[in-house]
Design a protein around this motif. Structure first.
Motif, PDB file in Angstrom:
ATOM      1  N   GLU A 244       0.833  -1.201   0.000  1.00 34.52           N
ATOM      2  CA  GLU A 244       0.000   0.000   0.000  1.00 34.52           C
ATOM      3  C   GLU A 244       0.874   1.259   0.000  1.00 34.52           C
ATOM      4  O   GLU A 244       0.581   2.228  -0.702  1.00 34.52           O
ATOM      5  CB  GLU A 244      -0.919  -0.007   1.220  1.00 34.52           C
ATOM      6  CG  GLU A 244      -1.883  -1.183   1.259  1.00 34.52           C
ATOM      7  CD  GLU A 244      -2.681  -1.233   2.552  1.00 34.52           C
ATOM      8  OE1 GLU A 244      -2.773  -0.184   3.227  1.00 34.52           O
ATOM      9  OE2 GLU A 244      -3.192  -2.309   2.889  1.00 34.52           O
ATOM     10  N   GLU A 245       1.946   1.237   0.793  1.00 34.58           N
ATOM     11  CA  GLU A 245       2.869   2.367   0.827  1.00 34.58           C
ATOM     12  C   GLU A 245       3.501   2.582  -0.550  1.00 34.58           C
ATOM     13  O   GLU A 245       3.599   3.708  -1.042  1.00 34.58           O
ATOM     14  CB  GLU A 245       3.972   2.124   1.860  1.00 34.58           C
ATOM     15  CG  GLU A 245       3.519   2.142   3.309  1.00 34.58           C
ATOM     16  CD  GLU A 245       4.664   1.828   4.260  1.00 34.58           C
ATOM     17  OE1 GLU A 245       4.477   2.032   5.462  1.00 34.58           O
ATOM     18  OE2 GLU A 245       5.733   1.377   3.799  1.00 34.58           O
ATOM     19  N   ASN A 246       3.925   1.477  -1.162  1.00 33.69           N
ATOM     20  CA  ASN A 246       4.613   1.562  -2.449  1.00 33.69           C
ATOM     21  C   ASN A 246       3.705   2.167  -3.517  1.00 33.69           C
ATOM     22  O   ASN A 246       4.109   3.045  -4.282  1.00 33.69           O
ATOM     23  CB  ASN A 246       5.076   0.164  -2.867  1.00 33.69           C
ATOM     24  CG  ASN A 246       6.093   0.204  -3.996  1.00 33.69           C
ATOM     25  OD1 ASN A 246       6.493   1.265  -4.453  1.00 33.69           O
ATOM     26  ND2 ASN A 246       6.500  -0.960  -4.452  1.00 33.69           N
ATOM     27  N   HIS A 247       2.455   1.705  -3.571  1.00 35.42           N
ATOM     28  CA  HIS A 247       1.504   2.216  -4.561  1.00 35.42           C
ATOM     29  C   HIS A 247       1.273   3.708  -4.357  1.00 35.42           C
ATOM     30  O   HIS A 247       1.308   4.498  -5.316  1.00 35.42           O
ATOM     31  CB  HIS A 247       0.182   1.454  -4.452  1.00 35.42           C
ATOM     32  CG  HIS A 247      -0.900   2.021  -5.317  1.00 35.42           C
ATOM     33  ND1 HIS A 247      -0.943   1.828  -6.675  1.00 35.42           N
ATOM     34  CD2 HIS A 247      -1.975   2.807  -5.017  1.00 35.42           C
ATOM     35  CE1 HIS A 247      -1.989   2.458  -7.181  1.00 35.42           C
ATOM     36  NE2 HIS A 247      -2.635   3.056  -6.187  1.00 35.42           N
ATOM     37  N   ALA A 248       1.039   4.104  -3.109  1.00 42.29           N
ATOM     38  CA  ALA A 248       0.764   5.515  -2.831  1.00 42.29           C
ATOM     39  C   ALA A 248       1.978   6.385  -3.107  1.00 42.29           C
ATOM     40  O   ALA A 248       1.866   7.488  -3.651  1.00 42.29           O
ATOM     41  CB  ALA A 248       0.315   5.684  -1.372  1.00 42.29           C
ATOM     42  N   GLN A 249       3.167   5.882  -2.779  1.00 42.65           N
ATOM     43  CA  GLN A 249       4.380   6.668  -2.977  1.00 42.65           C
ATOM     44  C   GLN A 249       4.632   6.920  -4.460  1.00 42.65           C
ATOM     45  O   GLN A 249       4.936   8.040  -4.875  1.00 42.65           O
ATOM     46  CB  GLN A 249       5.574   5.931  -2.369  1.00 42.65           C
ATOM     47  CG  GLN A 249       6.782   6.785  -2.103  1.00 42.65           C
ATOM     48  CD  GLN A 249       6.579   7.714  -0.925  1.00 42.65           C
ATOM     49  OE1 GLN A 249       5.805   8.661  -1.008  1.00 42.65           O
ATOM     50  NE2 GLN A 249       7.255   7.432   0.177  1.00 42.65           N
ATOM     51  N   ALA A 250       4.510   5.866  -5.277  1.00 46.50           N
ATOM     52  CA  ALA A 250       4.746   6.028  -6.710  1.00 46.50           C
ATOM     53  C   ALA A 250       3.728   6.965  -7.327  1.00 46.50           C
ATOM     54  O   ALA A 250       4.062   7.793  -8.181  1.00 46.50           O
ATOM     55  CB  ALA A 250       4.709   4.663  -7.394  1.00 46.50           C
ATOM     56  N   MET A 251       2.476   6.864  -6.901  1.00 44.18           N
ATOM     57  CA  MET A 251       1.429   7.720  -7.438  1.00 44.18           C
ATOM     58  C   MET A 251       1.670   9.179  -7.063  1.00 44.18           C
ATOM     59  O   MET A 251       1.636  10.076  -7.905  1.00 44.18           O
ATOM     60  CB  MET A 251       0.057   7.254  -6.935  1.00 44.18           C
ATOM     61  CG  MET A 251      -1.126   8.062  -7.450  1.00 44.18           C
ATOM     62  SD  MET A 251      -1.543   9.474  -6.373  1.00 44.18           S
ATOM     63  CE  MET A 251      -2.087   8.626  -4.885  1.00 44.18           C
ATOM     64  N   LEU A 252       1.974   9.427  -5.800  1.00 43.77           N
ATOM     65  CA  LEU A 252       2.159  10.796  -5.329  1.00 43.77           C
ATOM     66  C   LEU A 252       3.416  11.444  -5.889  1.00 43.77           C
ATOM     67  O   LEU A 252       3.458  12.662  -6.090  1.00 43.77           O
ATOM     68  CB  LEU A 252       2.207  10.812  -3.798  1.00 43.77           C
ATOM     69  CG  LEU A 252       0.874  10.536  -3.090  1.00 43.77           C
ATOM     70  CD1 LEU A 252       1.102  10.306  -1.610  1.00 43.77           C
ATOM     71  CD2 LEU A 252      -0.111  11.670  -3.323  1.00 43.77           C
ATOM     72  N   SER A 253       4.439  10.650  -6.162  1.00 44.73           N
ATOM     73  CA  SER A 253       5.690  11.220  -6.658  1.00 44.73           C
ATOM     74  C   SER A 253       5.527  11.840  -8.045  1.00 44.73           C
ATOM     75  O   SER A 253       6.374  12.620  -8.482  1.00 44.73           O
ATOM     76  CB  SER A 253       6.797  10.159  -6.686  1.00 44.73           C
ATOM     77  OG  SER A 253       6.525   9.183  -7.684  1.00 44.73           O
ATOM     78  N   GLY A 254       4.456  11.507  -8.735  1.00 45.60           N
ATOM     79  CA  GLY A 254       4.208  12.084 -10.041  1.00 45.60           C
ATOM     80  C   GLY A 254       3.450  13.397 -10.010  1.00 45.60           C
ATOM     81  O   GLY A 254       3.180  13.991 -11.054  1.00 45.60           O
ATOM     82  N   THR A 255       3.108  13.886  -8.828  1.00 45.95           N
ATOM     83  CA  THR A 255       2.327  15.116  -8.724  1.00 45.95           C
ATOM     84  C   THR A 255       3.229  16.345  -8.721  1.00 45.95           C
ATOM     85  O   THR A 255       4.419  16.281  -8.363  1.00 45.95           O
ATOM     86  CB  THR A 255       1.485  15.125  -7.432  1.00 45.95           C
ATOM     87  OG1 THR A 255       2.361  15.135  -6.291  1.00 45.95           O
ATOM     88  CG2 THR A 255       0.585  13.896  -7.351  1.00 45.95           C
TER      89      THR A 255
END
Length: 276
Positions: A244-255
């Motif tokens: 869950e952390e990995n998914h959220a981190q990758a998604m947020l890093s693109g903002t």
């Protein structure tokens, strides 16, 4: 070199992002070796750290592990300069970096020998706090400081910190640390249970090594199984939280907010988040 250290040049190169020192007393010293960047974590360092810990994992002679950071700071977290340089490719890079950091944290937890971490200067971000929270013992210099920092750059905690930190300090305090990003001094870190001991700055290495040596003299199987029981007692496993952390981190890093947060750290200013 440490006195009485048995050093194999093949396992302790003179340079590289992580150094490994084997000692005759059963202690393995793992040194983060990017002092020029406050031991900021990039993919090269993380892969080297994982490889070093795997070597320790596969050597039954090792009875305790001591992790240290070269230079003024233990670990300032992820290498924000590297992150920001990735531009629109950052999510793909973060996905791999986060997965590798998670593998490191998980391996630290699952190592048979107990892990002691010595902290000077800052332990910050997913890298610094992640290693701290995945250690069995943490010895902090009196002037050491701790900072979560992930939400400050519009990202989320990783390395299992959303579980391990809560287990160490409680839900309310973990919420404050992860959402408000206070700088936590060593004395406060001790009082809340984030670290095991606080020692004088000039005694940090000696005191941390003495603790590792004490552990190395214990019954290996008993300590390994006690460690396993303690970590398995955490309500939600770290491994369950990590995807869950990995998914959220990758998604947020693109903002845009993440890029703004990274730039603000480099430029030493307050970030201006826009919600994009």
């Amino acid at each position: 070199m440490t006195e009485n250290a048995n050093v194999d040049a093949q396992t302790h190169p003179d340079e590289g992002p992580v150094l490994l020192e084997w000692r005759d007393d059963g202690v393995a010293l793992v040194h983060l070796n990017r002092p020029e960047s406050a031991n900021g974590m990039d993919l090269e360092l993380l892969r080297a750290l994982h490889a070093v810990l795997m070597r320790v994992h596969g050597d039954g002679r090792i009875r305790a592990v001591l992790i240290t950071g070269e230079g003024k700071n233990f670990c300032a977290g992820g290498d924000v300069h590297t992150f920001l340089s990735k531009g629109e490719a950052l999510p793909d890079y973060i996905r791999v970096v986060t997965s590798t950091l998670q593998a490191v944290a998980s391996l630290m937890i699952r190592l048979n020998p107990p892990v002691v971490t010595a902290v000077q200067g800052y332990a910050a971000g997913g890298g610094g706090m992640g290693l701290v929270c995945s250690s069995d013992f943490v010895v902090a210099a009196a002037s050491a400081k701790f900072l979560a920092g992930a939400t400050r750059v519009a990202m989320v905690p990783d390395a299992g910190v959303s579980v391990t930190l809560t287990q160490l300090v409680g839900l309310r305090k973990a919420t404050e640390i992860l959402m408000l990003n206070p700088v936590i001094g060593a004395t406060e870190a001790l009082s809340m249970g984030l670290v095991s001991r606080v020692v004088a700055d000039d005694r940090l290495h000696d005191e941390a090594l003495a603790l590792a040596q004490q552990l190395a003299q214990g019954a290996p199987a008993a300590l390994a199984n006690t460690k396993r029981l303690l970590w398995s007692g955490v309500g939600k496993s770290v491994e369950q939280a990590m995807p869950e952390e990995n998914h959220a981190q990758a998604m947020l890093s693109g903002t845009a907010d993440a890029r703004e947060g990274l730039a603000a750290v480099i430029e030493k200013r307050a970030p201006r988040f826009t919600g994009r």
